[in-house]
Design an enzyme around this catalytic site. Sequence first.
Site, PDB file in Angstrom:
ATOM      1  N   SER A  30      -2.394   2.516 -14.655  1.00 36.27           N
ATOM      2  CA  SER A  30      -1.966   2.579 -13.257  1.00 36.27           C
ATOM      3  C   SER A  30      -2.770   1.571 -12.440  1.00 36.27           C
ATOM      4  O   SER A  30      -3.266   0.584 -12.992  1.00 36.27           O
ATOM      5  CB  SER A  30      -2.150   4.003 -12.726  1.00 36.27           C
ATOM      6  N   ASN A  31      -2.915   1.810 -11.149  1.00 38.30           N
ATOM      7  CA  ASN A  31      -3.733   0.943 -10.290  1.00 38.30           C
ATOM      8  C   ASN A  31      -4.422   1.813  -9.249  1.00 38.30           C
ATOM      9  O   ASN A  31      -4.271   3.028  -9.257  1.00 38.30           O
ATOM     10  CB  ASN A  31      -2.862  -0.153  -9.656  1.00 38.30           C
ATOM     11  N   PHE A  32      -5.178   1.187  -8.354  1.00 37.66           N
ATOM     12  CA  PHE A  32      -6.038   1.958  -7.444  1.00 37.66           C
ATOM     13  C   PHE A  32      -5.342   2.443  -6.164  1.00 37.66           C
ATOM     14  O   PHE A  32      -5.999   2.992  -5.282  1.00 37.66           O
ATOM     15  CB  PHE A  32      -7.259   1.126  -7.045  1.00 37.66           C
ATOM     16  N   SER A  33      -4.034   2.222  -6.058  1.00 35.54           N
ATOM     17  CA  SER A  33      -3.341   2.620  -4.818  1.00 35.54           C
ATOM     18  C   SER A  33      -3.494   4.128  -4.544  1.00 35.54           C
ATOM     19  O   SER A  33      -3.334   4.940  -5.447  1.00 35.54           O
ATOM     20  CB  SER A  33      -1.852   2.279  -4.943  1.00 35.54           C
TER      21      SER A  33
ATOM     22  N   ALA B  77       2.796   0.630  -4.910  1.00 30.56           N
ATOM     23  CA  ALA B  77       2.180  -0.333  -5.828  1.00 30.56           C
ATOM     24  C   ALA B  77       2.742  -0.021  -7.221  1.00 30.56           C
ATOM     25  O   ALA B  77       2.107   0.662  -8.031  1.00 30.56           O
ATOM     26  CB  ALA B  77       0.672  -0.190  -5.800  1.00 30.56           C
TER      27      ALA B  77
END
Length: 216
Positions: free
Chosen positions: A26-29, A93
């Site tokens: 995933s990502n940090f959003s 995101a």
Amino acid sequence: MKKDRKRILVTAGSTIEPIDPVRYISNFSTGLAGYEIAAACAERGHKVCLISGPSSIVPPMKVKVVHVSTAREMMKAIEGLSGKIDCIVMAAAVCDFRPVKEAKRKIKTKRGFSLNLVRNPDIIAGIKPEKEQIRIGFALETGTIENCRKKALRKIRKKGLDLIVLNTKTPSLDPFGAGRKDFALLWKDGREKRLKGITKKAMARILVEEAERMMR
Ligand code: C5P
């Protein structure tokens, strides 16, 4: 419905793409920008549907929320909406890649393993533009706003957007979560508005006012 009450779709948060039953990429959003935009739209009396990836934020009042996990689920949820949408704000995101295959059982990592990734569908680029519909995207890049402007303008064309909100990650600027951030609003006609050191709530209110102007 009142003439100036618009139907607005907002996406928020990251997507998560499973590797096996216990892991994902995933990502940090955090989802904050999208949630603030949905709240600002609802405050102004618009009819809002928020499609959100995993986020710990409490959804705003008077907003219909659809929870999803993966990019493909987000795409299906959007495709499942019926009726005219006046404005899409694609603040999510979305993970650009996902593992080729989700393992059925937890992967044993004793000897290490490599992960094969495949591109996710580009959701906003795949949505057929409706007549008079306003399409707003987000771009998060590493570098300064000056260095990333060209990339963001290319995304406007590639994804058929009217406006893109650019924010960037530098060693001294963290675009994720709460706090004061820098943004640039870039229009497809080359117009630009810089928003420096403002909260996501303030950015959201300005963005909604701009969207209303474009929908008139
Ligand atoms: O990840 P990228 O910089 O291309 O994202 C730009 C815009 O495109 C964002 O508004 C994002 O929500 C959207 N996007 C999408 N589908 C993807 C990747 C990004 O709709 N697979």
